[in-house]
Design an enzyme around this catalytic site. Structure first.
Site, mmCIF file in Angstrom:
data_model
loop_
_atom_site.group_PDB
_atom_site.id
_atom_site.type_symbol
_atom_site.label_atom_id
_atom_site.label_comp_id
_atom_site.label_asym_id
_atom_site.label_seq_id
_atom_site.Cartn_x
_atom_site.Cartn_y
_atom_site.Cartn_z
ATOM 1 N N GLY A 47 1.115 -0.723 0.616
ATOM 2 C CA GLY A 47 0.204 0.383 -0.022
ATOM 3 C C GLY A 47 1.044 1.374 0.149
ATOM 4 O O GLY A 47 1.758 1.510 -0.915
ATOM 5 N N ASN A 48 0.870 2.122 1.136
ATOM 6 C CA ASN A 48 1.401 2.870 1.541
ATOM 7 C C ASN A 48 1.260 4.257 0.190
ATOM 8 O O ASN A 48 2.214 4.846 -0.221
ATOM 9 C CB ASN A 48 3.040 3.015 1.386
ATOM 10 C CG ASN A 48 4.016 1.894 1.799
ATOM 11 O OD1 ASN A 48 3.420 2.711 3.297
ATOM 12 N ND2 ASN A 48 4.777 1.067 1.878
ATOM 13 N N HIS A 49 0.002 4.246 -0.027
ATOM 14 C CA HIS A 49 -0.601 5.740 -1.149
ATOM 15 C C HIS A 49 -1.840 5.715 -0.104
ATOM 16 O O HIS A 49 -2.094 5.267 0.304
ATOM 17 C CB HIS A 49 -0.494 5.112 -2.231
ATOM 18 C CG HIS A 49 -1.584 3.626 -2.999
ATOM 19 N ND1 HIS A 49 -0.862 2.174 -2.163
ATOM 20 C CD2 HIS A 49 -2.702 3.595 -2.894
ATOM 21 C CE1 HIS A 49 -1.193 1.616 -3.334
ATOM 22 N NE2 HIS A 49 -3.176 2.442 -3.308
ATOM 23 N N ALA A 50 -2.403 7.009 -1.376
ATOM 24 C CA ALA A 50 -4.262 7.193 -1.200
ATOM 25 C C ALA A 50 -4.246 6.940 -2.806
ATOM 26 O O ALA A 50 -3.976 7.481 -3.466
ATOM 27 C CB ALA A 50 -3.968 8.941 -0.216
ATOM 28 N N ARG A 96 -3.384 3.626 3.553
ATOM 29 C CA ARG A 96 -3.384 2.858 3.518
ATOM 30 C C ARG A 96 -2.001 2.074 3.440
ATOM 31 O O ARG A 96 -1.018 2.149 2.292
ATOM 32 C CB ARG A 96 -4.593 2.689 2.659
ATOM 33 C CG ARG A 96 -4.101 1.502 1.395
ATOM 34 C CD ARG A 96 -4.534 2.927 0.745
ATOM 35 N NE ARG A 96 -5.240 3.836 0.519
ATOM 36 C CZ ARG A 96 -6.646 3.518 0.084
ATOM 37 N NH1 ARG A 96 -6.969 2.474 -0.574
ATOM 38 N NH2 ARG A 96 -7.434 4.014 -0.174
#
Ligand code: TYD
Length: 136
Positions: A47-50, A96
């Site tokens: 994830g590590n993104h929006a 997230r």
């Protein structure tokens, strides 16, 4: 609101369980894309993104994992997913990360849009700026 848990209707009998996800009242958007993830080691973080616009419903169809959600305004929550009859509904502009994968974990993601890299915010500082309404 960071997320909603959707409880799917389960058609169960002596043969086992079945969940059907169809466009309509039971589902919050028209599904344009489905992808799934497996084989992640327990310590890996994905994830590590929006997303700027995309909405997703995330189902842990096998095993378990943890989702960390963050609205960039100080509200953060960890959700443990381990039930194929539940969906984690996440709207846009939520950072997230997911981790703590069990060996048998399979995560299925139902998405409201086709894959578009332009819809991703992959840098946390850019995400905080976007939440504040600052231009990236
Ligand atoms: P990535 O965004 O890193 O996955 P995660 O959010 O789970 O950490 O995606 C991994 C790779 O897969 C990357 O090269 C982009 C590609 N990809 C697609 O081609 N289509 C898709 O629908 C998705 C979600 C990813």
């Amino acid at each position: 609101m960071l997320y909603q848990i959707l409880n799917f209707k389960v058609h169960g009998d002596h043969r086992g369980q079945l969940v059907a996800l169809e466009k309509g009242e039971d589902f919050p958007f028209d599904i344009k894309r489905v992808y799934y993830i497996w084989g992640s080691e327990p310590h890996i973080t994905r994830g590590n993104h929006a997303h700027k616009h995309l909405e997703q419903v995330i189902v842990c169809t096998s095993g378990s994992c943890d989702f960390m959600l963050d609205d960039g305004r100080g509200h953060k929550e960890k959700i443990h997913l381990d039930n194929p009859a539940q969906g984690l509904y996440i709207k846009s502009n939520i950072w997230r990360q997911f981790t703590n994968f069990s060996r048998d974990c399979v995560v299925m993601v139902l998405a409201s849009e086709h894959y578009k890299e332009e819809d991703y915010i992959r840098n946390y500082d850019d995400f905080l700026k976007a939440v504040k309404g600052e231009r990236l």
